[in-house]
Design a protein around this motif. Structure first.
Motif, PDB file in Angstrom:
ATOM      1  N   THR A  26       0.832  -1.204   0.000  1.00 52.73           N
ATOM      2  CA  THR A  26       0.000   0.000   0.000  1.00 52.73           C
ATOM      3  C   THR A  26       0.864   1.251   0.000  1.00 52.73           C
ATOM      4  N   TYR A  27       1.954   1.206   0.749  1.00 48.65           N
ATOM      5  CA  TYR A  27       2.863   2.355   0.758  1.00 48.65           C
ATOM      6  C   TYR A  27       3.388   2.630  -0.652  1.00 48.65           C
ATOM      7  N   TYR A  28       3.760   1.588  -1.382  1.00 47.94           N
ATOM      8  CA  TYR A  28       4.263   1.780  -2.742  1.00 47.94           C
ATOM      9  C   TYR A  28       3.176   2.304  -3.677  1.00 47.94           C
ATOM     10  N   VAL A  29       1.949   1.910  -3.463  1.00 47.65           N
ATOM     11  CA  VAL A  29       0.848   2.462  -4.261  1.00 47.65           C
ATOM     12  C   VAL A  29       0.703   3.953  -3.969  1.00 47.65           C
ATOM     13  N   LEU A  30       0.760   4.321  -2.698  1.00 48.83           N
ATOM     14  CA  LEU A  30       0.671   5.736  -2.328  1.00 48.83           C
ATOM     15  C   LEU A  30       1.836   6.536  -2.919  1.00 48.83           C
ATOM     16  N   ALA A  31       3.032   5.983  -2.829  1.00 49.32           N
ATOM     17  CA  ALA A  31       4.201   6.667  -3.379  1.00 49.32           C
ATOM     18  C   ALA A  31       4.081   6.840  -4.893  1.00 49.32           C
ATOM     19  N   ASN A  32       3.511   5.862  -5.572  1.00 46.44           N
ATOM     20  CA  ASN A  32       3.330   5.979  -7.022  1.00 46.44           C
ATOM     21  C   ASN A  32       2.275   7.011  -7.386  1.00 46.44           C
ATOM     22  N   VAL A  33       1.268   7.182  -6.538  1.00 46.19           N
ATOM     23  CA  VAL A  33       0.300   8.266  -6.757  1.00 46.19           C
ATOM     24  C   VAL A  33       1.037   9.603  -6.734  1.00 46.19           C
ATOM     25  N   MET A  34       1.913   9.761  -5.761  1.00 47.49           N
ATOM     26  CA  MET A  34       2.681  10.994  -5.659  1.00 47.49           C
ATOM     27  C   MET A  34       3.536  11.204  -6.903  1.00 47.49           C
ATOM     28  N   LEU A  35       4.179  10.158  -7.385  1.00 49.16           N
ATOM     29  CA  LEU A  35       5.030  10.284  -8.568  1.00 49.16           C
ATOM     30  C   LEU A  35       4.223  10.550  -9.836  1.00 49.16           C
ATOM     31  N   LEU A  36       3.043   9.979  -9.933  1.00 49.29           N
ATOM     32  CA  LEU A  36       2.195  10.229 -11.107  1.00 49.29           C
ATOM     33  C   LEU A  36       1.718  11.679 -11.165  1.00 49.29           C
ATOM     34  N   VAL A  37       1.571  12.294 -10.017  1.00 50.25           N
ATOM     35  CA  VAL A  37       1.236  13.724  -9.982  1.00 50.25           C
ATOM     36  C   VAL A  37       2.497  14.545 -10.238  1.00 50.25           C
ATOM     37  N   ASN A  38       3.609  14.073  -9.713  1.00 50.62           N
ATOM     38  CA  ASN A  38       4.880  14.770  -9.795  1.00 50.62           C
ATOM     39  C   ASN A  38       5.345  14.983 -11.232  1.00 50.62           C
ATOM     40  N   ILE A  39       5.179  13.993 -12.078  1.00 48.63           N
ATOM     41  CA  ILE A  39       5.724  14.054 -13.436  1.00 48.63           C
ATOM     42  C   ILE A  39       5.076  15.168 -14.272  1.00 48.63           C
ATOM     43  N   PRO A  40       3.747  15.223 -14.405  1.00 47.54           N
ATOM     44  CA  PRO A  40       3.185  16.318 -15.209  1.00 47.54           C
ATOM     45  C   PRO A  40       3.377  17.689 -14.560  1.00 47.54           C
ATOM     46  N   LEU A  41       3.392  17.732 -13.224  1.00 45.45           N
ATOM     47  CA  LEU A  41       3.628  19.022 -12.572  1.00 45.45           C
ATOM     48  C   LEU A  41       5.050  19.515 -12.789  1.00 45.45           C
ATOM     49  N   SER A  42       5.995  18.612 -12.962  1.00 47.39           N
ATOM     50  CA  SER A  42       7.375  19.015 -13.269  1.00 47.39           C
ATOM     51  C   SER A  42       7.431  19.731 -14.612  1.00 47.39           C
ATOM     52  N   VAL A  43       6.758  19.188 -15.576  1.00 47.11           N
ATOM     53  CA  VAL A  43       6.723  19.811 -16.904  1.00 47.11           C
ATOM     54  C   VAL A  43       6.039  21.168 -16.824  1.00 47.11           C
ATOM     55  N   ALA A  44       4.902  21.217 -16.159  1.00 44.24           N
ATOM     56  CA  ALA A  44       4.163  22.480 -16.033  1.00 44.24           C
ATOM     57  C   ALA A  44       4.961  23.519 -15.254  1.00 44.24           C
ATOM     58  N   ALA A  45       5.630  23.095 -14.189  1.00 42.70           N
ATOM     59  CA  ALA A  45       6.410  24.036 -13.385  1.00 42.70           C
ATOM     60  C   ALA A  45       7.574  24.612 -14.181  1.00 42.70           C
ATOM     61  N   GLY A  46       8.228  23.793 -14.986  1.00 43.14           N
ATOM     62  CA  GLY A  46       9.308  24.304 -15.825  1.00 43.14           C
ATOM     63  C   GLY A  46       8.810  25.331 -16.827  1.00 43.14           C
ATOM     64  N   TRP A  47       7.685  25.040 -17.440  1.00 38.75           N
ATOM     65  CA  TRP A  47       7.102  25.964 -18.420  1.00 38.75           C
ATOM     66  C   TRP A  47       6.682  27.270 -17.750  1.00 38.75           C
ATOM     67  N   LEU A  48       5.976  27.170 -16.626  1.00 39.13           N
ATOM     68  CA  LEU A  48       5.526  28.368 -15.911  1.00 39.13           C
ATOM     69  C   LEU A  48       6.692  29.172 -15.354  1.00 39.13           C
ATOM     70  N   SER A  49       7.702  28.489 -14.897  1.00 42.78           N
ATOM     71  CA  SER A  49       8.875  29.158 -14.345  1.00 42.78           C
ATOM     72  C   SER A  49       9.603  29.974 -15.406  1.00 42.78           C
ATOM     73  N   ASP A  50       9.736  29.416 -16.589  1.00 38.45           N
ATOM     74  CA  ASP A  50      10.416  30.122 -17.675  1.00 38.45           C
ATOM     75  C   ASP A  50       9.634  31.347 -18.135  1.00 38.45           C
ATOM     76  N   ARG A  51       8.333  31.284 -18.098  1.00 38.43           N
ATOM     77  CA  ARG A  51       7.525  32.362 -18.638  1.00 38.43           C
ATOM     78  C   ARG A  51       7.099  33.409 -17.622  1.00 38.43           C
ATOM     79  N   PHE A  52       6.893  33.015 -16.365  1.00 34.27           N
ATOM     80  CA  PHE A  52       6.318  33.945 -15.393  1.00 34.27           C
ATOM     81  C   PHE A  52       7.165  34.161 -14.144  1.00 34.27           C
ATOM     82  N   GLY A  53       8.271  33.492 -14.020  1.00 37.52           N
ATOM     83  CA  GLY A  53       9.129  33.686 -12.858  1.00 37.52           C
ATOM     84  C   GLY A  53       8.981  32.571 -11.840  1.00 37.52           C
ATOM     85  N   ASN A  54       9.788  32.657 -10.801  1.00 38.32           N
ATOM     86  CA  ASN A  54       9.881  31.573  -9.838  1.00 38.32           C
ATOM     87  C   ASN A  54       9.285  31.883  -8.464  1.00 38.32           C
ATOM     88  N   LYS A  55       9.324  33.148  -8.050  1.00 38.38           N
ATOM     89  CA  LYS A  55       8.910  33.477  -6.681  1.00 38.38           C
ATOM     90  C   LYS A  55       7.460  33.106  -6.404  1.00 38.38           C
TER      91      LYS A  55
END
Length: 111
Positions: A26-55
Motif C-alpha cells: 500500500t505504501y508503494y501504491v501511495l508513493a506511485n500516486v505521488m510520482l504520477l502527480v509529480n511528473i506532469p507538474l514538473s513539466v508544467a512548473a518548468g514551463w511556468l517558471s520560464d515564462r512567469f518567474g519563480n517566486k
C-alpha cells in the motif's frame, strides 16, 4: 523547509506503520500516486517558471503542498484511504523543487 520536512517524516512514518497498519504494498501504491502527480507538474512548473518567474510559483507550490496535512488529520485506523489525498498533494513538491532551484540559480553569481 528541509528541516521542518525531516521532523515530520518520522511522525508520518510511525503513524503510517503503527496505528494505520499500512502494508509495504500500500505504501508503494501511495508513493506511485505521488510520482504520477509529480511528473506532469514538473513539466508544467518548468514551463511556468520560464515564462512567469519563480517566486510566485515557489510560494503557491508550498501553499498547495501544505494542504496535505488535513488528509493526515482525517486518516485514522480503518480510514487510511484519506492518505491518497495527502500523497496526491505531495506530488506538488515538483513545483517547489523546480521553482526553488531555478530561483537559486538565477540569484547566484555568474562565476
Amino acid at each position: 523547509m528541509a528541516f521542518a520536512q525531516g521532523l515530520t517524516q518520522v511522525a508520518f512514518f510511525k503513524y503510517r506503520i503503527g496505528p494505520l497498519e499500512i502494508s509495504l504494498t500500500t505504501y508503494y501504491v501511495l508513493a506511485n500516486v505521488m510520482l504520477l502527480v509529480n511528473i506532469p507538474l514538473s513539466v508544467a512548473a518548468g514551463w511556468l517558471s520560464d515564462r512567469f518567474g519563480n517566486k510566485w510559483l515557489l510560494f503557491w507550490g508550498a501553499v498547495g503542498v501544505s494542504f496535505a496535512m488535513p488528509f493526515w488529520f482525517l486518516a485514522a485506523p480503518g480510514r487510511w484511504q484519506w492518505l491518497f489525498g495527502a500523497y496526491f498533494m505531495w506530488g506538488g513538491f515538483a513545483v517547489v523543487n523546480i521553482s526553488g532551484r531555478n530561483l537559486m540559480l538565477k540569484l547566484s553569481p555568474r562565476r
